[in-house]
Design an enzyme around this catalytic site. Structure first.
Site, short mmCIF file in Angstrom:
data_model
loop_
_atom_site.label_atom_id
_atom_site.label_comp_id
_atom_site.label_asym_id
_atom_site.label_seq_id
_atom_site.Cartn_x
_atom_site.Cartn_y
_atom_site.Cartn_z
N ASP A 1 29.48 -39.02 29.49
CA ASP A 1 29.39 -40.46 29.24
C ASP A 1 28.41 -40.74 28.10
O ASP A 1 27.23 -40.43 28.20
CB ASP A 1 28.90 -41.19 30.49
CG ASP A 1 29.96 -41.23 31.58
OD1 ASP A 1 31.08 -41.64 31.28
OD2 ASP A 1 29.65 -40.82 32.71
N MET B 1 31.41 -45.21 25.76
CA MET B 1 31.19 -46.60 26.15
C MET B 1 30.27 -47.21 25.11
O MET B 1 29.10 -47.49 25.36
CB MET B 1 30.57 -46.66 27.55
CG MET B 1 31.49 -46.12 28.61
SD MET B 1 30.75 -46.23 30.25
CE MET B 1 30.69 -44.50 30.68
N HIS C 1 33.66 -39.67 27.01
CA HIS C 1 33.95 -41.08 27.32
C HIS C 1 32.96 -41.95 26.57
O HIS C 1 31.78 -42.00 26.92
CB HIS C 1 33.84 -41.29 28.84
CG HIS C 1 34.11 -42.70 29.26
ND1 HIS C 1 33.83 -43.14 30.54
CD2 HIS C 1 34.63 -43.77 28.60
CE1 HIS C 1 34.16 -44.43 30.64
NE2 HIS C 1 34.64 -44.83 29.48
N MET D 1 38.76 -47.59 34.48
CA MET D 1 37.45 -47.66 35.13
C MET D 1 37.60 -48.25 36.53
O MET D 1 38.21 -49.31 36.69
CB MET D 1 36.50 -48.53 34.30
CG MET D 1 36.06 -47.93 32.97
SD MET D 1 35.15 -46.38 33.12
CE MET D 1 33.73 -46.88 34.10
N MET E 1 26.73 -43.75 26.12
CA MET E 1 26.49 -45.20 26.19
C MET E 1 25.46 -45.60 25.14
O MET E 1 24.52 -44.87 24.89
CB MET E 1 25.98 -45.59 27.58
CG MET E 1 26.83 -45.09 28.73
SD MET E 1 26.21 -45.70 30.31
CE MET E 1 27.05 -44.59 31.45
N ASP F 1 37.54 -43.31 36.84
CA ASP F 1 36.12 -43.04 36.68
C ASP F 1 35.32 -44.14 37.38
O ASP F 1 35.42 -45.31 37.00
CB ASP F 1 35.78 -42.99 35.18
CG ASP F 1 34.31 -42.74 34.91
OD1 ASP F 1 33.54 -42.55 35.86
OD2 ASP F 1 33.94 -42.71 33.72
N GLY F 2 34.55 -43.75 38.39
CA GLY F 2 33.68 -44.69 39.06
C GLY F 2 33.84 -44.67 40.57
O GLY F 2 34.91 -45.00 41.09
N GLY F 3 32.81 -44.23 41.27
CA GLY F 3 32.84 -44.27 42.72
C GLY F 3 33.80 -43.30 43.37
O GLY F 3 34.20 -43.48 44.53
N SER G 1 30.90 -35.53 36.19
CA SER G 1 30.18 -36.31 35.19
C SER G 1 28.78 -35.77 34.99
O SER G 1 27.97 -35.76 35.91
CB SER G 1 30.12 -37.77 35.61
OG SER G 1 29.27 -38.48 34.73
N GLY H 1 28.78 -48.50 32.82
CA GLY H 1 27.37 -48.65 32.45
C GLY H 1 26.40 -47.92 33.35
O GLY H 1 25.35 -47.49 32.90
N PHE H 2 26.75 -47.76 34.62
CA PHE H 2 25.81 -47.10 35.54
C PHE H 2 26.54 -46.21 36.52
O PHE H 2 27.63 -46.55 36.98
CB PHE H 2 25.01 -48.15 36.33
CG PHE H 2 24.04 -48.92 35.49
CD1 PHE H 2 22.77 -48.43 35.24
CD2 PHE H 2 24.40 -50.13 34.92
CE1 PHE H 2 21.88 -49.12 34.43
CE2 PHE H 2 23.52 -50.84 34.11
CZ PHE H 2 22.26 -50.32 33.88
N GLY H 3 25.92 -45.07 36.84
CA GLY H 3 26.47 -44.19 37.86
C GLY H 3 26.14 -44.71 39.25
O GLY H 3 25.31 -45.61 39.42
N HIS I 1 32.98 -34.12 32.08
CA HIS I 1 33.00 -35.51 31.63
C HIS I 1 31.63 -35.91 31.10
O HIS I 1 30.62 -35.73 31.77
CB HIS I 1 33.40 -36.41 32.80
CG HIS I 1 33.68 -37.82 32.41
ND1 HIS I 1 34.87 -38.22 31.85
CD2 HIS I 1 32.92 -38.95 32.51
CE1 HIS I 1 34.84 -39.53 31.62
NE2 HIS I 1 33.66 -40.00 32.00
N GLY J 1 30.81 -38.01 39.61
CA GLY J 1 29.44 -37.73 39.21
C GLY J 1 28.54 -37.51 40.40
O GLY J 1 28.21 -36.38 40.76
#
Length: 220
Positions: free
Chosen positions: A31, A64, A62, A133, A33, A171-173, A6, A138-140, A29, A193
């Site tokens: 993002d 958002m 992506h 998700m 937003m 996507d996420g964590g 990311s 909204g946040f990395g 990737h 990311g």
């Protein structure tokens, strides 16, 4: 098994150099937003367009953002490899997916953690990828939500039932601690990311993540 670093977690002042640090990545990737659909504001079309001049890597966009029906096709027109819209932000998701494909992009649909996959089972054949998700968008840097694992499994079953090759992206964590659980559940594209860009050697991390995913995925 594909790893998509990311860009949001890279040095945004020197994206061309940051992209060059992950030569082993299959996708990049990105993002986007808008501070409306999610409580954060990032880059948009002009930055994506300028970065594309510096890399041959496929762009995994992506969105958002609200007004996905209006904006998503513009990324496809730009030549982005894959364009993901949030189903929560699309007024006509099937029409939008068909438009993205018509413009030459892979069409992908994203779901927030609390959005179930089942209502969209019948439209999976209109998609090339589903993005689940594994944090609230909204946040990395957020912690991976294990509550999404059963949804990944159910999505994999629904995808199998179509008989088509539809990727499942998470996507996420995603990190060396969590990627095995996501892969075992049925994901095959992993957005990473913080894990990649905070590593001393980002490309070594890309390969380490992929190796762990391959070892854990015994469903395919």
């Amino acid at each position: 098994m594909q790893i998509a670093p990311s860009i949001l977690n890279a040095d945004l002042a020197d994206l061309a150099a940051e992209v060059a640090r992950v030569p082993s990545a299959e996708l990049l990737h990105f993002d986007v937003m808008d501070n409306h659909f999610v409580p954060n504001l990032t880059v948009g079309l002009p930055v994506v367009e300028s970065l594309m001049k510096h890399t041959d890597k496929p762009m995994d966009i992506h969105l958002m953002i609200e007004n996905a029906d209006t904006w998503a096709p513009q990324y496809a027109e730009l030549g982005c490899y894959s364009v993901t819209f949030h189903v929560e932000a699309a007024r006509a998701p099937i029409r939008l997916a068909r438009e993205l494909r018509r413009l030459g992009s892979r069409a992908a649909m994203a779901l927030k953690p609390a959005t179930p996959i089942e209502p969209y089972a019948d439209m999976l054949t209109e998609l090339d990828m589903v993005l689940l998700m594994t944090v609230e968008p909204g946040f990395g840097g957020q912690k991976f939500l294990d509550v999404v694992l059963p949804k990944i499994r159910r999505t994999r079953e629904l995808v199998k039932a179509t008989g088509q090759e539809i990727w499942i992206e998470v996507d996420g964590g995603i990190s060396t601690e969590t990627i095995e659980r996501a892969a075992e559940a049925g994901a095959d594209v992993f957005v990473a990311g913080t894990a990649v860009y905070r590593a001393e050697e980002p490309d070594v991390m890309v390969n380490a993540l992929r190796d762990k995913a391959i070892a854990a995925a015994h469903w395919h």
